[in-house]
Scaffold this active site. Sequence first.
Site, short mmCIF file in Angstrom:
data_model
loop_
_atom_site.label_atom_id
_atom_site.label_comp_id
_atom_site.label_asym_id
_atom_site.label_seq_id
_atom_site.Cartn_x
_atom_site.Cartn_y
_atom_site.Cartn_z
N SER A 1 132.30 129.09 54.19
CA SER A 1 132.61 128.12 53.14
C SER A 1 132.28 126.70 53.61
CB SER A 1 134.09 128.20 52.75
OG SER A 1 134.40 129.47 52.26
N ARG B 1 132.26 138.44 61.18
CA ARG B 1 130.83 138.11 61.03
C ARG B 1 130.06 138.33 62.32
NH1 ARG B 1 132.23 132.40 58.41
NH2 ARG B 1 133.71 132.66 60.11
N HIS C 1 132.77 136.76 51.38
CA HIS C 1 134.14 137.18 51.06
C HIS C 1 134.12 138.31 50.04
CE1 HIS C 1 135.23 132.71 51.88
NE2 HIS C 1 135.76 133.42 52.87
N LYS D 1 145.14 121.54 55.81
CA LYS D 1 143.70 121.66 56.05
C LYS D 1 142.88 120.85 55.04
CE LYS D 1 141.30 125.65 57.92
NZ LYS D 1 140.91 127.05 57.66
O1 PNS Z 1 139.86 132.02 55.67
P1 PNS Z 1 140.57 131.66 56.94
O2 PNS Z 1 140.81 130.17 57.01
O3 PNS Z 1 139.89 132.21 58.16
O4 PNS Z 1 142.01 132.39 56.85
C1 PNS Z 1 142.96 132.20 57.86
C2 PNS Z 1 144.33 132.81 57.46
C3 PNS Z 1 144.75 132.31 56.10
C4 PNS Z 1 144.21 134.31 57.42
C5 PNS Z 1 145.33 132.38 58.56
O5 PNS Z 1 145.24 131.00 58.77
C6 PNS Z 1 146.77 132.74 58.23
O6 PNS Z 1 147.13 133.89 58.21
N1 PNS Z 1 147.59 131.71 57.94
C7 PNS Z 1 148.97 131.89 57.54
C8 PNS Z 1 149.93 131.35 58.61
C9 PNS Z 1 150.16 132.37 59.70
O7 PNS Z 1 150.59 133.47 59.47
N2 PNS Z 1 149.82 131.95 60.95
C10 PNS Z 1 150.00 132.77 62.12
C11 PNS Z 1 148.76 133.58 62.41
S1 PNS Z 1 148.94 134.46 63.91
#
Ligand code: PNS
Length: 163
Positions: free
Chosen positions: A129, A91, A18, A42
């Site tokens: 993570s 990644r 990150h 989560k």
């Molecule tokens: O570190 P991660 O878990 O891969 O991050 C995922 C994240 C936070 C970027 C994604 O889950 C997110 O944007 N969540 C907010 C809710 C949202 O907007 N959902 C619709 C996505 S199309």
Amino acid sequence: MGPSALCPGTFDPITNGHLDIVRRASRCFEEVVVAVLENPGKAPLFSTEERVAMLKEATSDLDGVEIASFSGLLVDYAASRGIKVIVKGLRAVTDFDYELQMAQMNRTLNGGVETFFVPTSPQWSYLSSSLIKEIMRFGGDVSEFVPSFVRQRLSEKLSAGRE
Ligand code: PNS
């Protein structure tokens, strides 16, 4: 390039992978907002406040980086901050499917927000993570993959959970 970018994620906890993306984004944008998703669904190991605090400590040497948290839709948060670019690390091809799906959906939800993908540096391409937490739970050494203070917090958190 535009003045601001958003680096969203769960960051449970922050890893060197990150940090690599945030550092590289900060060289391309005047301001980078690292946004921690408050996701009780989560059941993250660290609270939002703990994840924010670790990110602040890990990025204290970077200019123009702000740490924030959000709930709800990412595009709504971006709009509320007046940010038009989301930066995500990729990644491997395994990330691509899901990340492309999210990028397309986000763009449909708000055509004013673009997603830029940054290829993860090869030495962190297998890092996550979840793997860090699993290695720590079984007593493995993660010092190569996270800042030392993060390893310390993980150790405290996991031993507290065993009490
Ligand atoms: O570190 P991660 O878990 O891969 O991050 C995922 C994240 C936070 C970027 C994604 O889950 C997110 O944007 N969540 C907010 C809710 C949202 O907007 N959902 C619709 C996505 S199309």
